[in-house]
Design a protein around this motif. Structure first.
Motif, short mmCIF file in Angstrom:
data_model
loop_
_atom_site.label_atom_id
_atom_site.label_comp_id
_atom_site.label_asym_id
_atom_site.label_seq_id
_atom_site.Cartn_x
_atom_site.Cartn_y
_atom_site.Cartn_z
N ARG A 284 3.78 1.20 -1.19
CA ARG A 284 5.09 1.00 -2.38
C ARG A 284 3.69 2.01 -3.85
N ARG A 285 2.37 1.43 -3.59
CA ARG A 285 1.45 2.21 -4.68
C ARG A 285 1.28 3.37 -4.48
N GLN B 151 -13.80 5.56 0.25
CA GLN B 151 -13.16 6.16 -1.84
C GLN B 151 -14.86 7.51 -1.48
N ALA C 116 -5.51 9.61 2.87
CA ALA C 116 -6.31 9.25 2.22
C ALA C 116 -5.83 7.29 1.57
N TYR C 117 -4.49 7.80 1.20
CA TYR C 117 -4.47 6.04 1.35
C TYR C 117 -3.45 5.46 1.84
N ARG D 128 0.55 -1.03 0.25
CA ARG D 128 -0.33 0.27 0.18
C ARG D 128 1.36 1.09 -0.11
N PRO E 173 -6.63 3.61 5.10
CA PRO E 173 -6.90 4.06 4.48
C PRO E 173 -8.57 4.73 4.71
N LEU E 174 -8.32 5.78 4.04
CA LEU E 174 -10.05 6.67 4.22
C LEU E 174 -10.76 5.88 2.76
N ARG F 159 -9.67 9.65 -1.72
CA ARG F 159 -8.42 9.54 -2.23
C ARG F 159 -9.06 9.74 -3.58
N TRP G 186 -7.12 13.13 -5.26
CA TRP G 186 -6.13 12.67 -7.05
C TRP G 186 -6.27 13.76 -8.10
N HIS H 29 3.80 5.65 -2.96
CA HIS H 29 4.79 6.42 -3.21
C HIS H 29 4.47 6.15 -4.98
#
Lengths: 159, 159, 159
Positions: free
Chosen positions: B77-78, B131, B124-125, B75, B128-129, B134, B138, B80
Motif C-alpha cells: 500500500r505504501r 537503501q 526496491a520497495y 508495504r 525490499p532492496l 529505493r 525515487w 501504491h
C-alpha cells in the motif's frame, strides 16, 4: 523547425492552454514539494516506516526505535494526500475546461484563485494556522474546480 | 474512415505524443498492478480492513481475527501511494511537455528514464532492496518530472 | 467568436472527445464528493485528526477527546483512496484512448460501464453492501481501463 512544432503541437500556441499549462505545472510542482518536506521531517525527526530505511542509524534493536510515527511527519502526509484529492481533479477538469473555449480572462481568474488557495492551504496546514483558514482555502479551491466542471459539462455534454 | 480519424485525433499522429501515450499507459498500468498485488497479499495473509470482506472466512468472532494489518499488505500500500504521488505528476506534466514541442530523442530519454526508475522503485520497495536503492530510483523519477516541468514552464509561461 | 473557439479548441468538436470530457468530469466530481462526505461524517461523529480542527468544540482536555478515528469516517476515506487509485488511471488512459480514434459507440460503452461501476462501487462501500458486490464493481471498472489501455498501446506504440 518552427513550422513543424506548430503543426505538431498547436495547443501550446493557444493562450488559454498556455495559461492552463503554466498553472497546472505550478500546482503539480507544489504537490511534489510535499514529498521533499516529508523526507525532511522523517530525517530530522528520525521517524521512519520501512525497516530498511533505518539501517544507516544502527543495527538491530538500536535502529528499531526509529520505526515510529511523528506528528509533524503525519501532518505533512495529510497535506500531501489532501493535495492529491484536490489538485488532481483540478488538473484533469482544468484541461477539459481549457479545451472548452473559455475567455482568457475568465480562465486566468479560475487558475489564479485555485493556485493561490492551494498555496495558502499548504501554509495553513503546515504552520498550522487556526481554523477556519485551512477549511476556507480548501473550499475556495474546491469551488473553482466545480465551476470549471460546470463549464465543461455545459460545453461538452454527450452522455 | 482514416481521414476522419486523422482529423479528429491528429495528436496521435505526432511521434512525441505517441511516445508519451505509450509510456503514460505503461506507468499507469504499473500503478494499477499495485491493486492486484495488494489484493493478493490480503487474500494470502488473510488481512482485511472491512468487516464485510471477511464474511467468506466464517461468522462473528471467528471472522474478526482477519480484521488486522499485515506488514506485507502495508508495504504494498505504501508503494501504491508513492506511485500516486509520483506517477500522477509525471502523467500530467508529461502531457504538457509532449505538447510543448520537444525533440523526439529528448522526450524519449525523459520517458524511458522515468519508466525504468519507477519499475525499479517498485521492485526496491517490494523485495525490499537495501537503501539507497529505493531512494535513488525515487529521486531519478522525481528529477525527470522536474526537468519536464521546467521545459513546460519555459515554453508555455503565461501567468 | 465561434470561429475563434473552434480554432483554439477543435478537440471539443470531436464527439468521442466530448463523451470523454462528459464522463471524466462526472467521475472526477464523484471523487470530489467523497471529501464532502468525509467532512460530514467528521462533523456528525465529532472525529478529527488535527488539534486545530477541534478548537470550536472546547479548549484543552475537553477538545482532545474529539481527536480520534471513527469507523464511518475511515470507511469513506478508504472509498476516497480507492477512487484515487482507479478514477485517476481512467482519466489519464481515457484521454489517450479518446485521442486514439475509437468508434463513438465503443468509446461510449467503455465510459458508461466504467462510470456506472464506480458509482455502484461507492454505494457498495458506504452502505455497505455484502461482498462480492464491491469487489465485482471494482473489477469491472479496472477491466474497462485495462481495455482502453490496450487500445492506446496498440494505436500509439512508440517505445
Amino acid at each position: 523547425r518552427r513550422g513543424e512544432m506548430a503543426k505538431s503541437a498547436q495547443l501550446i500556441d493557444n493562450e488559454v492552454f498556455r495559461a492552463y499549462a503554466t498553472y497546472a505545472a505550478i500546482v503539480l510542482l507544489k504537490m511534489m514539494l510535499m514529498s521533499l518536506i516529508t523526507a525532511y521531517f522523517r530525517m530530522t525527526r528520525k521517524a521512519f516506516v520501512n525497516p530498511e530505511d533505518t539501517a544507516a542509524f544502527g543495527k538491530g534493536e538500536s535502529a528499531k526505535k526509529f520505526l515510529r510515527t511523528d506528528p509533524d511527519v503525519e501532518r505533512v502526509r495529510r497535506g500531501h494526500l489532501n493535495d492529491l484529492e484536490n489538485i488532481v481533479p483540478f488538473v484533469g477538469i482544468g484541461l477539459l475546461y481549457a479545451l472548452s473555449g473559455p475567455e482568457l480572462s475568465t480562465a486566468l481568474l479560475h487558475f489564479r484563485i485555485f493556485t493561490g488557495a492551494r498555496i495558502f492551504h499548504t501554509f495553513a496546514y503546515l504552520l498550522p494556522l487556526p481554523q477556519p483558514g485551512r477549511g476556507l482555502s480548501w473550499a475556495v479551491g474546491y469551488s473553482v474546480t466545480f465551476s470549471m466542471a460546470y463549464k465543461v459539462l455545459k460545453s461538452a455534454w454527450l452522455l
